[in-house]
Scaffold this active site. Structure first.
Site, PDB file in Angstrom:
ATOM      1  CE  LYS A 174      -1.868   2.977   2.131  1.00  6.96           C
ATOM      2  NZ  LYS A 174      -1.660   4.424   1.836  1.00  6.96           N
ATOM      3  CD  GLU A 177      -2.454   8.671   1.698  1.00 10.14           C
ATOM      4  OE1 GLU A 177      -1.624   7.726   1.747  1.00 10.14           O
ATOM      5  OE2 GLU A 177      -3.090   9.073   2.691  1.00 10.14           O
ATOM      6  CB  SER A 227       3.399   9.239  11.774  1.00 10.03           C
ATOM      7  OG  SER A 227       2.114   8.662  11.636  1.00 10.03           O
ATOM      8  CB  CYS A 282      12.699   8.137  10.066  1.00 10.51           C
ATOM      9  SG  CYS A 282      13.702   6.874   9.303  1.00 10.51           S
TER      10      CYS A 282
HETATM   11  P1  NAD Z   1       1.951   8.464   7.932  1.00 11.40           P
HETATM   12  O1  NAD Z   1       1.964   7.716   9.199  1.00 11.40           O
HETATM   13  O2  NAD Z   1       1.042   9.648   7.826  1.00 11.40           O
HETATM   14  O3  NAD Z   1       1.521   7.492   6.714  1.00 11.40           O
HETATM   15  C1  NAD Z   1       2.139   6.237   6.543  1.00 11.40           C
HETATM   16  C2  NAD Z   1       1.135   5.294   5.888  1.00 11.40           C
HETATM   17  O4  NAD Z   1       0.000   5.139   6.739  1.00 11.40           O
HETATM   18  C3  NAD Z   1       0.616   5.814   4.550  1.00 11.40           C
HETATM   19  O5  NAD Z   1       0.581   4.764   3.628  1.00 11.40           O
HETATM   20  C4  NAD Z   1      -0.769   6.348   4.887  1.00 11.40           C
HETATM   21  O6  NAD Z   1      -1.682   6.202   3.819  1.00 11.40           O
HETATM   22  C5  NAD Z   1      -1.203   5.507   6.066  1.00 11.40           C
HETATM   23  N1  NAD Z   1      -2.037   6.246   7.035  1.00 11.40           N
HETATM   24  C6  NAD Z   1      -2.009   7.589   7.307  1.00 11.40           C
HETATM   25  N2  NAD Z   1      -2.889   7.880   8.288  1.00 11.40           N
HETATM   26  C7  NAD Z   1      -3.477   6.720   8.646  1.00 11.40           C
HETATM   27  C8  NAD Z   1      -4.474   6.373   9.619  1.00 11.40           C
HETATM   28  N3  NAD Z   1      -5.031   7.278  10.408  1.00 11.40           N
HETATM   29  N4  NAD Z   1      -4.829   5.076   9.728  1.00 11.40           N
HETATM   30  C9  NAD Z   1      -4.274   4.124   8.941  1.00 11.40           C
HETATM   31  N5  NAD Z   1      -3.343   4.402   7.995  1.00 11.40           N
HETATM   32  C10 NAD Z   1      -2.942   5.682   7.849  1.00 11.40           C
HETATM   33  O7  NAD Z   1       3.454   8.863   7.608  1.00 11.40           O
HETATM   34  P2  NAD Z   1       4.007   9.787   6.432  1.00 11.40           P
HETATM   35  O8  NAD Z   1       3.609  11.198   6.717  1.00 11.40           O
HETATM   36  O9  NAD Z   1       3.685   9.206   5.121  1.00 11.40           O
HETATM   37  O10 NAD Z   1       5.593   9.599   6.642  1.00 11.40           O
HETATM   38  C11 NAD Z   1       6.340  10.357   7.554  1.00 11.40           C
HETATM   39  C12 NAD Z   1       6.530   9.632   8.865  1.00 11.40           C
HETATM   40  O11 NAD Z   1       7.133   8.360   8.629  1.00 11.40           O
HETATM   41  C13 NAD Z   1       7.472  10.346   9.810  1.00 11.40           C
HETATM   42  O12 NAD Z   1       6.948  10.290  11.099  1.00 11.40           O
HETATM   43  C14 NAD Z   1       8.764   9.569   9.714  1.00 11.40           C
HETATM   44  O13 NAD Z   1       9.601   9.645  10.840  1.00 11.40           O
HETATM   45  C15 NAD Z   1       8.236   8.196   9.526  1.00 11.40           C
HETATM   46  N6  NAD Z   1       9.230   7.300   8.952  1.00 11.40           N
HETATM   47  C16 NAD Z   1       9.821   6.430   9.807  1.00 11.40           C
HETATM   48  C17 NAD Z   1      10.812   5.585   9.336  1.00 11.40           C
HETATM   49  C18 NAD Z   1      11.506   4.633  10.271  1.00 11.40           C
HETATM   50  O14 NAD Z   1      12.318   3.874   9.801  1.00 11.40           O
HETATM   51  N7  NAD Z   1      11.222   4.630  11.555  1.00 11.40           N
HETATM   52  C19 NAD Z   1      11.183   5.635   7.996  1.00 11.40           C
HETATM   53  C20 NAD Z   1      10.537   6.521   7.147  1.00 11.40           C
HETATM   54  C21 NAD Z   1       9.548   7.363   7.651  1.00 11.40           C
END
Ligand code: NAD
Length: 485
Positions: A174, A177, A227, A282
């Site tokens: 997935k 988006e 996140s 991250c």
């Molecule tokens: P996000 O959590 O908003 O989205 C990640 C995924 O979850 C996406 O595919 C999104 O469609 C889905 N999603 C979003 N909200 C959701 C909800 N309420 N319920 C279910 N699914 C949902 O993250 P982002 O903004 O795309 O990416 C940035 C974040 O990712 C930052 O916090 C960053 O630190 C983290 N990140 C962490 C690592 C790591 O290795 N720890 C690596 C890359 C990014």
């Protein structure tokens, strides 16, 4: 719209989602409308799971040495199309072309690890008593899912794709988006590499599809990167359904800078860590703890930050909302008494006025209780706090709820070891601003940066993507029975 609308990829074919609900895909570089991404319905996921389940029989029974032949070809195709793949990453994510090229190079490295897996999953066999053998084998889980964020449209998907497939699983991914185009292109390359239909599937959408993945009885394991807020939701929801889950979350990474640190090297590393990929990593340095008097280094960090020019060697942040959020953090810190040494607010790039840029920002005299000190900003911003001792600096680092990375800048080996031993983070750097372990070392944080056991890449991924089958074998009747029988 520059590209055709995004489609799902199910059973080796690009297909429309069953809904006509879409979201626009906009380039952060200049606001160009790139495409539209479908908000798929759970029945689209059902179709992908069905296809993957059918493909699993053949794929899991293909010897691993044959499976990785597909990945050898995939690696070659990544290299062949490196410029094109990088251009797509840059366009949909907003990072610079140099950063996007590095991202695809990392995908190649990840795939190189996956093709080495036959050497690592040989299992074990031992004659445990006369004529009786015990044996362990790594067996694939079945249909697995990978949910990925926006900040690495190609690399984070490739944290999971090559290893999960090499180990015999069939996968549903997935994409974010916000950046769905790169994963669609990876699907084409996997097909060109000879991956059988149904082994790899893409279902686009938002939280509705994520929830459906967590709930789906046909999915055995869920890998999530994003996140912390969503990592917790995904971990709880998928383990509630008795699935194996590894959910990587957000971060707030601290750099401890000591007075004996090499000034130029430290300044260059700090500036590169906080601003690379516009701070949307991250592993980005987000908080710096200045131990004692390091004013000469802070001055050099500001000089380095001023060399970083939005639209040239600094990319855009993902969206207008992200730009507003980051600028709000800076304004709030200023109002609370912090000093803005380099200010990246209200940045525009001539000719790209619809792009979403934030310039590098250095904030000094930040207090540990301020939001910029505690929360993940995810922009090119470094918050500097000041302490008298390393122990005070470590107390600040230890108190933060995340635990992805921490680094120390010093020339004193004993002090470096002291920090390695006491920092509460999974990945530690010594004179390294972005301590990402290279393959074959595994990637994964601690605390609220990761939920679940093990790491996402490297050898650790073998445990996640497989289960152990243990067999005990006896062919000769004269072996008889013993106290274990
Ligand atoms: P996000 O959590 O908003 O989205 C990640 C995924 O979850 C996406 O595919 C999104 O469609 C889905 N999603 C979003 N909200 C959701 C909800 N309420 N319920 C279910 N699914 C949902 O993250 P982002 O903004 O795309 O990416 C940035 C974040 O990712 C930052 O916090 C960053 O630190 C983290 N990140 C962490 C690592 C790591 O290795 N720890 C690596 C890359 C990014």
């Amino acid at each position: 719209m520059k590209y055709a609308p995004v489609q799902n990829y199910i059973n080796g074919q690009f297909v429309d989602a069953s809904t006509d609900q879409t979201l626009p895909v906009i380039s952060p570089l200049d606001g160009t409308l790139l495409s539209a991404v479908p908000m798929s319905a759970p029945k689209d996921l059902d179709a992908a799971v069905r296809a993957a389940k059918i493909a699993f029989h053949g794929w899991s029974h293909t010897p691993i040495k044959e499976r990785v032949q597909v990945l050898f070809r995939y690696r070659y195709l990544l290299e062949k199309h490196l410029q094109e793949l990088a251009a797509l990453v840059s366009e949909e994510n907003g990072k610079t072309m140099g950063e996007a090229i590095a991202e695809i190079e990392k995908c190649i490295e990840l795939t190189e690890f996956a093709v080495s897996l036959p050497q690592l999953v040989t299992g074990e066999v031992l004659e445990v008593s006369k004529g009786v053998e015990c044996r362990t084998e790594h067996v694939p889980l079945g249909v697995v899912a990978s949910i990925v964020p926006f900040n690495f449209p190609s690399m984070v998907p490739n944290w999971t794709i090559p290893n999960a497939l090499a180990l015999g699983n069939c996968m549903i991914i997935k994409p974010s988006e916000k950046v769905p185009l790169s994963v669609g292109r990876l699907a084409q390359l996997l097909k060109e590499a000879g991956l059988p239909d149904g082994v790899f599937n893409v279902v686009n959408g938002d939280s509705a599809i994520v929830n459906a993945i967590c709930d789906h009885p046909g999915i055995a394991a869920v890998s999530f990167v994003g996140s912390t807020k969503v990592a917790k939701i995904v971990y709880q929801r998928s383990t509630h359904h008795y699935k194996r889950c590894l959910a990587l979350g957000g971060a707030k990474n601290h750099l401890l800078v000591l007075p004996d640190a090499k000034a130029d090297m430290t300044a260059q590393n700090v500036a590169a860590s906080m601003s690379g990929c516009a701070g949307q990593r991250c592993m980005a340095a987000s908080a710096m703890v200045a131990v004692g008097n390091v004013d000469h280094i802070i001055q050099k960090i500001c000089e380095e930050a001023k060399k970083i020019v939005p639209g040239q060697n600094l990319g855009a942040v993902i969206s207008k909302e992200a730009k507003e959020r980051i600028e709000h953090y800076i304004t709030e810190a200023e109002a609370q008494g912090a000093k803005i040494l380099v200010d990246g607010r209200h940045t525009t790039v001539p000719g790209k006025e619809q792009g979403t840029y934030v310039g590098p920002t250095v904030i000094d005299y930040v207090k540990p209780e301020m939001s910029v000190a505690k929360e993940e900003i995810f922009g090119p911003v470094i918050s500097i706090m000041r302490t008298d001792t390393v122990d005070e600096a470590l107390a600040i680092e230890n108190a933060n709820p995340y635990g992805n990375a921490a680094s120390v800048f010093t020339q004193n080996g004993g002090m470096a070891r002291y920090v390695i031993d006491r920092a509460s983070a999974g990945m530690i750097g010594v004179n390294v601003g972005v301590p990402v372990p290279r393959e074959p070392f595994s990637f994964g944080g601690w605390n609220e940066s990761k939920f679940g056991v093990g790491d996402i890449t490297g050898k650790s991924s073998i445990e996640f993507w497989t289960k152990l089958k243990k067999s005990t074998v006896k062919w000769n009747p004269e072996a008889g029975i013993n106290w274990m029988s």
